[in-house]
Scaffold this motif. Structure first.
Motif, short mmCIF file in Angstrom:
data_model
loop_
_atom_site.label_atom_id
_atom_site.label_comp_id
_atom_site.label_asym_id
_atom_site.label_seq_id
_atom_site.Cartn_x
_atom_site.Cartn_y
_atom_site.Cartn_z
N LEU A 96 -48.80 40.26 45.96
CA LEU A 96 -49.76 39.31 45.41
C LEU A 96 -50.51 39.89 44.22
O LEU A 96 -50.80 41.09 44.18
CB LEU A 96 -50.77 38.89 46.49
N GLU A 97 -50.83 39.01 43.28
CA GLU A 97 -51.58 39.42 42.10
C GLU A 97 -53.08 39.40 42.33
O GLU A 97 -53.83 40.11 41.66
CB GLU A 97 -51.25 38.47 40.93
N ARG A 98 -53.53 38.56 43.29
CA ARG A 98 -54.97 38.41 43.48
C ARG A 98 -55.27 37.75 44.82
O ARG A 98 -54.53 36.89 45.28
CB ARG A 98 -55.58 37.56 42.35
N ILE A 99 -56.38 38.18 45.42
CA ILE A 99 -56.97 37.50 46.57
C ILE A 99 -58.33 36.96 46.12
O ILE A 99 -59.10 37.66 45.46
CB ILE A 99 -57.17 38.44 47.77
N VAL A 100 -58.63 35.71 46.47
CA VAL A 100 -59.94 35.13 46.20
C VAL A 100 -60.64 34.95 47.54
O VAL A 100 -60.09 34.30 48.45
CB VAL A 100 -59.84 33.79 45.45
N TYR A 101 -61.83 35.50 47.65
CA TYR A 101 -62.56 35.50 48.92
C TYR A 101 -63.92 34.86 48.74
O TYR A 101 -64.63 35.12 47.77
CB TYR A 101 -62.72 36.94 49.40
N LEU A 102 -64.30 34.02 49.72
CA LEU A 102 -65.63 33.42 49.73
C LEU A 102 -66.50 34.19 50.71
O LEU A 102 -66.32 34.08 51.93
CB LEU A 102 -65.56 31.94 50.12
N GLY A 103 -67.44 34.99 50.18
CA GLY A 103 -68.31 35.81 51.00
C GLY A 103 -69.73 35.29 51.01
O GLY A 103 -69.98 34.11 50.74
N GLY A 104 -70.68 36.18 51.32
CA GLY A 104 -72.07 35.76 51.45
C GLY A 104 -72.99 36.48 50.50
O GLY A 104 -72.81 37.67 50.21
N LEU A 105 -73.99 35.75 50.01
CA LEU A 105 -75.03 36.34 49.17
C LEU A 105 -75.86 37.33 49.99
O LEU A 105 -75.88 37.29 51.22
CB LEU A 105 -75.95 35.26 48.62
N GLY A 106 -76.58 38.19 49.28
CA GLY A 106 -77.45 39.16 49.93
C GLY A 106 -77.46 40.45 49.14
O GLY A 106 -76.43 40.87 48.62
N ASP A 107 -78.61 41.05 49.03
CA ASP A 107 -78.78 42.28 48.27
C ASP A 107 -78.29 43.47 49.10
O ASP A 107 -78.73 43.67 50.23
CB ASP A 107 -80.26 42.45 47.91
N ASP A 108 -77.37 44.26 48.53
CA ASP A 108 -76.83 45.42 49.25
C ASP A 108 -77.93 46.42 49.64
O ASP A 108 -77.76 47.20 50.58
CB ASP A 108 -75.77 46.13 48.41
N ASP A 109 -79.03 46.43 48.90
CA ASP A 109 -80.13 47.35 49.20
C ASP A 109 -81.03 46.83 50.32
O ASP A 109 -81.92 47.55 50.79
CB ASP A 109 -80.98 47.60 47.94
N GLY A 127 -59.55 44.40 49.74
CA GLY A 127 -59.04 45.16 48.60
C GLY A 127 -58.50 46.54 48.97
O GLY A 127 -58.08 47.29 48.09
N SER A 128 -58.48 46.85 50.27
CA SER A 128 -58.14 48.21 50.70
C SER A 128 -56.69 48.60 50.47
O SER A 128 -56.37 49.79 50.44
CB SER A 128 -58.50 48.38 52.17
#
Length: 298
Positions: A96-109, A127-128
């Motif tokens: 595959l050339e690309r995966i599109v993922y719908l994740g969640g908002l939120g500050d990593d900090d 992406g692993s």
């Protein structure tokens, strides 16, 4: 382009598949029940928890959308991580050339809830195996059938007065389901979206209490809200399961996430897929209209 949609029968997937077909893509709708699938695209069997089933589903595809999560399971973090790792390896094996993922908002900090941490873990796991991942991070998605939206609507419609925990003051940036789908379709072949994560949201930043008040005003319903300083996630989730049709486990996962502010920090997606997102009030009206139409068809 031949594109696989994992989660084709879900809240987002059942809207994304026809939008992709309309955009000229060849859609392969992955489902555990292809015999009963009646949505857009070609139904194919696949289960993200069964690594062996993914090779056939992904064969010949150039890209894939990943719209899978399991909030209703107590061990959802482990299940979602394992599923994402399965999918990542299968996608790499299929070229595959690309995966599109719908994740969640939120500050990593921020001290993210288990739900939001899980979304980040899935994002990294996809992406692993080396396939570039384009991630859209969203907060509350407003649309008929969406879990967070249904929580808001049912609270307003079932309770003219409510005692609420402090999370009702947390800010979020809701977005209409049609706008999420528009972004998902738009990033598929955009070269500048390859391997990047984008925040997506509507134009309004609102506290949960203000969202409920706006829904009440639009529906012309009375609503009295009395915030209390202490109401644990466990008690909140049990309360929600009594007054809405959410199960306790899903309710707890959502409630714990509501302590985290989820707003757009980077609006660069607007340059990649330029359009004016719908206001919160308009997205509410659209969701209510869709629900009314669905009830007429029952």
């Amino acid at each position: 382009m031949r594109v696989l949609v994992a989660g084709s029968s879900g809240f987002v997937g059942q809207r994304l598949c026809p939008a992709l077909v309309e955009a000229g893509q060849e859609v392969r709708a992955m489902t555990r029940h292809p015999d009963t699938y009646d949505g857009a695209g070609e139904a194919v069997y696949g289960d993200v928890h069964d690594a062996g089933s993914l090779a056939t589903a992904l064969q010949g595809c150039a890209a894939a959308y990943y719209l899978v999560h399991s909030l209703d399971a107590a061990d959802f973090q482990q299940r979602d991580l394992a599923a994402a790792e399965n999918f990542a390896q299968a996608a790499a094996n299929a070229g595959l050339e690309r995966i599109v993922y719908l994740g969640g908002l939120g500050d990593d900090d921020d001290d993210l809830s288990e739900h939001l941490r899980s979304r980040r873990e899935v994002e990294h796991a996809l992406g692993s195996a080396g396939v570039p991942v384009t991630t859209l991070r969203a907060g509350i998605i407003v649309g008929h059938g969406g879990i967070s939206w249904e929580l808001t609507r049912q609270l307003v419609e079932h309770l003219p007065a409510m005692v609420t925990p402090r999370w009702v003051r947390t800010r979020t940036q809701p977005i209409a389901i049609d706008d999420v789908v528009r972004y998902l379709v738009g990033v598929l072949q955009a070269p500048e979206a390859r391997g990047r994560a984008f925040d997506v949201g509507g134009p309004d930043v609102l506290a949960y209490v203000d969202m409920m008040r706006r829904v009440a005003a639009i529906e012309k319903r009375p609503l009295v809200i009395v915030p209390v300083p202490l109401l644990s996630p466990g008690l909140s989730s049990r309360w929600l399961s009594l007054v809405t049709d959410l199960d306790t486990q899903t309710g707890r996962s959502l409630v714990e996430s509501m302590r985290n502010e989820v707003v757009v920090r980077d609006d660069s997606i607007r340059q990649v897929v330029p359009f004016q997102p719908m206001s919160y009030d308009d997205s509410v009206r659209a969701a209510l209209a869709e629900r009314a139409e669905a009830l007429l068809q029952l």
